[in-house]
Design an enzyme around this catalytic site. Sequence first.
Site, short mmCIF file in Angstrom:
data_model
loop_
_atom_site.label_atom_id
_atom_site.label_comp_id
_atom_site.label_asym_id
_atom_site.label_seq_id
_atom_site.Cartn_x
_atom_site.Cartn_y
_atom_site.Cartn_z
N GLU A 1 1.02 -1.41 -0.23
CA GLU A 1 0.19 -0.55 0.20
C GLU A 1 0.43 0.96 0.35
OE1 GLU A 1 -3.56 0.27 2.24
OE2 GLU A 1 -3.94 -1.88 2.17
C1 LIG Z 1 2.71 -9.33 0.81
C2 LIG Z 1 2.48 -8.81 -0.10
C3 LIG Z 1 1.58 -8.66 -0.53
C4 LIG Z 1 0.57 -7.62 -1.59
N1 LIG Z 1 -0.30 -7.47 -2.17
C5 LIG Z 1 -0.60 -6.98 -3.48
C6 LIG Z 1 -2.13 -7.51 -3.36
O1 LIG Z 1 -3.06 -7.95 -3.47
N2 LIG Z 1 -2.45 -6.29 -5.05
C7 LIG Z 1 -1.44 -5.35 -5.71
O2 LIG Z 1 -1.69 -5.33 -6.70
N3 LIG Z 1 -0.31 -5.81 -5.16
C8 LIG Z 1 0.32 -6.22 -4.06
N4 LIG Z 1 1.79 -6.48 -3.35
C9 LIG Z 1 2.63 -5.22 -4.34
C10 LIG Z 1 3.06 -4.01 -3.26
O3 LIG Z 1 1.83 -2.71 -3.49
C11 LIG Z 1 4.26 -3.44 -3.74
O4 LIG Z 1 5.35 -4.71 -3.42
C12 LIG Z 1 4.85 -2.07 -3.51
O5 LIG Z 1 3.72 -1.31 -4.12
C13 LIG Z 1 6.24 -1.96 -3.94
O6 LIG Z 1 7.07 -2.29 -5.10
P1 LIG Z 1 7.66 -3.58 -5.47
O7 LIG Z 1 8.32 -3.93 -4.15
O8 LIG Z 1 7.78 -4.23 -6.57
O9 LIG Z 1 8.80 -2.71 -4.47
P2 LIG Z 1 10.21 -1.65 -5.23
O10 LIG Z 1 9.05 -0.68 -6.15
O11 LIG Z 1 10.72 -2.43 -6.13
O12 LIG Z 1 10.28 -0.68 -4.78
C14 LIG Z 1 11.80 -0.80 -3.72
C15 LIG Z 1 11.77 0.33 -2.99
O13 LIG Z 1 12.45 1.25 -3.93
C16 LIG Z 1 11.51 2.80 -3.01
N5 LIG Z 1 11.18 3.60 -3.87
C17 LIG Z 1 11.11 2.93 -5.68
N6 LIG Z 1 10.51 4.63 -5.82
C18 LIG Z 1 10.93 5.02 -4.82
C19 LIG Z 1 10.69 6.65 -5.19
N7 LIG Z 1 10.42 7.39 -6.20
N8 LIG Z 1 11.83 7.69 -3.69
C20 LIG Z 1 11.73 7.18 -2.59
N9 LIG Z 1 11.65 5.32 -2.47
C21 LIG Z 1 11.61 4.99 -4.22
C22 LIG Z 1 10.52 1.39 -2.41
O14 LIG Z 1 9.70 3.10 -0.98
C23 LIG Z 1 10.76 0.66 -1.94
O15 LIG Z 1 11.74 1.13 -0.52
C24 LIG Z 1 2.00 -7.01 -2.74
C25 LIG Z 1 2.92 -7.05 -1.75
C26 LIG Z 1 3.66 -7.69 -0.82
C27 LIG Z 1 5.06 -7.96 -0.29
#
Ligand SMILES: Cc1cc2nc3c(=O)[nH]c(=O)nc-3n(C[C@H](O)[C@H](O)[C@H](O)COP(=O)(O)OP(=O)(O)OC[C@H]3O[C@@H](n4cnc5c(N)ncnc54)[C@H](O)[C@@H]3O)c2cc1C
Length: 831
Positions: free
Chosen positions: A500
């Site tokens: 989220e």
């Molecule tokens: C257990 C679990 C349940 C989930 N459930 C759902 C679901 O039901 N439906 C769904 O659609 N998604 C779901 N998600 C996805 C979740 O919303 C994403 O994991 C989240 O949006 C982050 O994306 P990412 O993991 O690819 O991290 P990334 O986008 O790769 O980010 C990695 C890091 O970089 C940081 N970052 C990225 N961009 C910036 C920026 N511009 N400035 C500063 N920091 C930045 C982030 O804060 C993070 O710390 C789920 C994820 C998990 C792990």
Amino acid sequence: MVWLVLMVLPVLVVGLVARRAVSFAWLWAGLAWLAALGWAADWAPALTVLAMAAFAAAMYVLRNPALRRRWLTAPVFALFRRALPTMSQTEKDALEAGTVWWEGELFAGRPDWAKLAALRWPQLSAEERAFVDNDTEELCRMVRDWDCTRRQDMPAEVWAFIRARGFLGMIIPKEYGGKGFSALAHSEVITRLATRSSTPAVTVMVPNSLGPAELLLHYGTPEQKQRYLPGLASGREIPAFALTSPWAGSDAASIPDAGVVCRGQWNGAEVLGMRVSFDKRYITLAPVCTVFGLAFRLYDPERLLGGDEDVGITCALVPRDHPGVDIGRRHAPLDAVWMNGPVRGKDVFMPLEFIIGGPAMAGQGWRMLMECLAAGRSISLPGSNAGMQQLTARAVGAYARVRQQFRTPIGRFEGVEEALTRIGANTYLSDAARVLTAGALDLGEKPAVVSAIVKYHVTERARQTVNDGMDVIGGKGICLGPQNFLGRAYQQIPVGITVEGANILTRSLILFGQGAIRCHPWVLAEMDAARGGDLEAFDRALWGHAAYTASNAARALVMGLTGSHFVRVGADVAPETRRYYQQLTRFSAAFAFLADLSMGILGGALKRKEKLSARLGDILSLMYLASATLKRYEAEGRQAADAPLMHWAIWDCMFRIQLAFEGVIANFPNKLAAALLRRVVVFPLGHPYVVPSDQLGHQVAALLIEPSPTRDRLTAAVHLPQDVDEPLGALEAALAATLAAEPVEARLRQAEREGRFSPGVLASGDVDEVWRRARDAGVIGAEEYALVERRNRLRDKVIRVDDFPLDFGLAEALGAASAGRNPGRNPTPAP
Ligand SMILES: Cc1cc2nc3c(=O)[nH]c(=O)nc-3n(C[C@H](O)[C@H](O)[C@H](O)COP(=O)(O)OP(=O)(O)OC[C@H]3O[C@@H](n4cnc5c(N)ncnc54)[C@H](O)[C@@H]3O)c2cc1C
């Protein structure tokens, strides 16, 4: 005399600015001051008159809209339009989503505390109370976290119970068979479930958060609502929502998943539809869902829909068994038991009626998601993470009294006290923010910035709380098994941090980035006017902005110089908290000025200066958290016994606010502005707050290690099993038994010190042998021995950790064939 008149000038200006005086007051004050200066400096009368005329002419230009616009506003307008960064539609949708609520007051420098005081502290209805106390409690009783972990699912009867009792339809109105619960009730259910296990908490949380039900309720066609909502309410349908792709996580608007408008076969006829390819991951409940929401970008190269080629992000509702959908595999998110997995499809044909809201809503998906984000984000993670904190406060506090080292309950050591203090105060503050925010939703608000504040800060505080709890309970928290009451919560903490809106991004980009545009009384109006080329609207906003900025600077300065002692709080607040309201008003004015200065100096570059933006966001957030804490204290009847929790939480917030101010000022690109900011506007007399005192911390920690109404209020959501074979049941009983036995223990120690009793050599390896000898020696009586004996039995239950067969029983579970292949059992592989 001239010096005296000159010295009056800043006082006059600051006074007029701070009170936002009308232009006539400025005119007369200015004329009077110039006359006084002319007299004191012995100017020729003609010179004095000339100076006064020039001043009056300048005031006339400022007062005359046509002249002001032409000579002053128009050049700024041109500059502003050139400097205004371009904004994509998705950015615009994200920025404009939701409403501005209490955070708007804090942002703008003049929080009206009477408004906060007038807010009704949210309460559950009788029906909601019964659901929390009966159905939710029963669900808690049915779930054994360790059993679920071993089987990697909840038992069938628990799933059936969740569906039958309507847990999955809490946000669905009664007309569709749902519960139609308030946001508070929804939050209470999640909070309580999370004190038991993340498995039911997440399973229940997701269908009630941003997803199919929420989107259908707001945008669904009548047919879609009738088709799905009753099923979702009754639990016949299990939803999931698929947005995240391997290539687009935080930057979700850039999803590569695509659909192309085309003709295809559906139900035996050729219809207009979409051929969609998607690859989604991390989708909660996907492995068991019956229907999932799918976000993808829709293209219409043949203009079959009559609009643009790039239609935009679109949300569709897809049945699980739709041909071409590849679903059912699982991820293992830190060994969570709740279902989570990928969803994929290649060239899957879907009719247009799958689009949520029908074809008219094609391309509106991002706006729909952004508009609905605030509700779920305000409830799900703040609820579950506040629950984990309450569990920690209750269980770890008890453990710290029961567990002894160096013949002392560990909770009495100052080092452990420090951790307990943070646990107590963070739990109090987080729950205050959770409830206040749920109340805002129930008032019809969709507070976008507040939802990000509570999501970020409650999950971060929960991380601190659970980490502190793990430190306090040592190895007991590390060895997993049915007796471990915290290790599984510890494992789940990173999930809340990541989903989220991952926390780093939320803090760095959203809290201030969105707050600055949404909460600022003038910036959005200026941007809209500049984009629309409306000089008149820009003129209004610009001069309103100028007066607002100057007033905040002057007020911050005056309040800083007077220690904010003269700030009128304007609400009936507890006397012991009045200074906090005054200081928060001062910080709010200083923040408003600092925010303006930062935006003015850095402009669009502030978006890239994430560290500065994050610290500005911290200030806004901490003021919100402090407000929530103060509101809770009032709402709960100014409980004197709870006051240490409130005081510690507020001092901590204030100290952190100061640090965040310093962080921004120390790194401000313009060093002159930084010096003026620190020495003149923000901290003219230094920092008013130091860290909360050790004595206060001691009082907070003491509240956690013995039963009291304060401890019950602090941990009101915790499911407390009565069975002493359950870890929390054992802890509660052991705490009571420990308190009962403590006077007996004190007598024994006294007897030892006075030489009246020596246990002799204790070679039996039995730590309780000493008590039998004391009883036999008549140092303690039979009844006293019984108290100690009961304490010892329960203590042993509490400190015990689980052990397992070498292969954790896997061989037995998998059968004899796999036993031979188990390297633990058979370290030397057979040739
Ligand atoms: C257990 C679990 C349940 C989930 N459930 C759902 C679901 O039901 N439906 C769904 O659609 N998604 C779901 N998600 C996805 C979740 O919303 C994403 O994991 C989240 O949006 C982050 O994306 P990412 O993991 O690819 O991290 P990334 O986008 O790769 O980010 C990695 C890091 O970089 C940081 N970052 C990225 N961009 C910036 C920026 N511009 N400035 C500063 N920091 C930045 C982030 O804060 C993070 O710390 C789920 C994820 C998990 C792990």
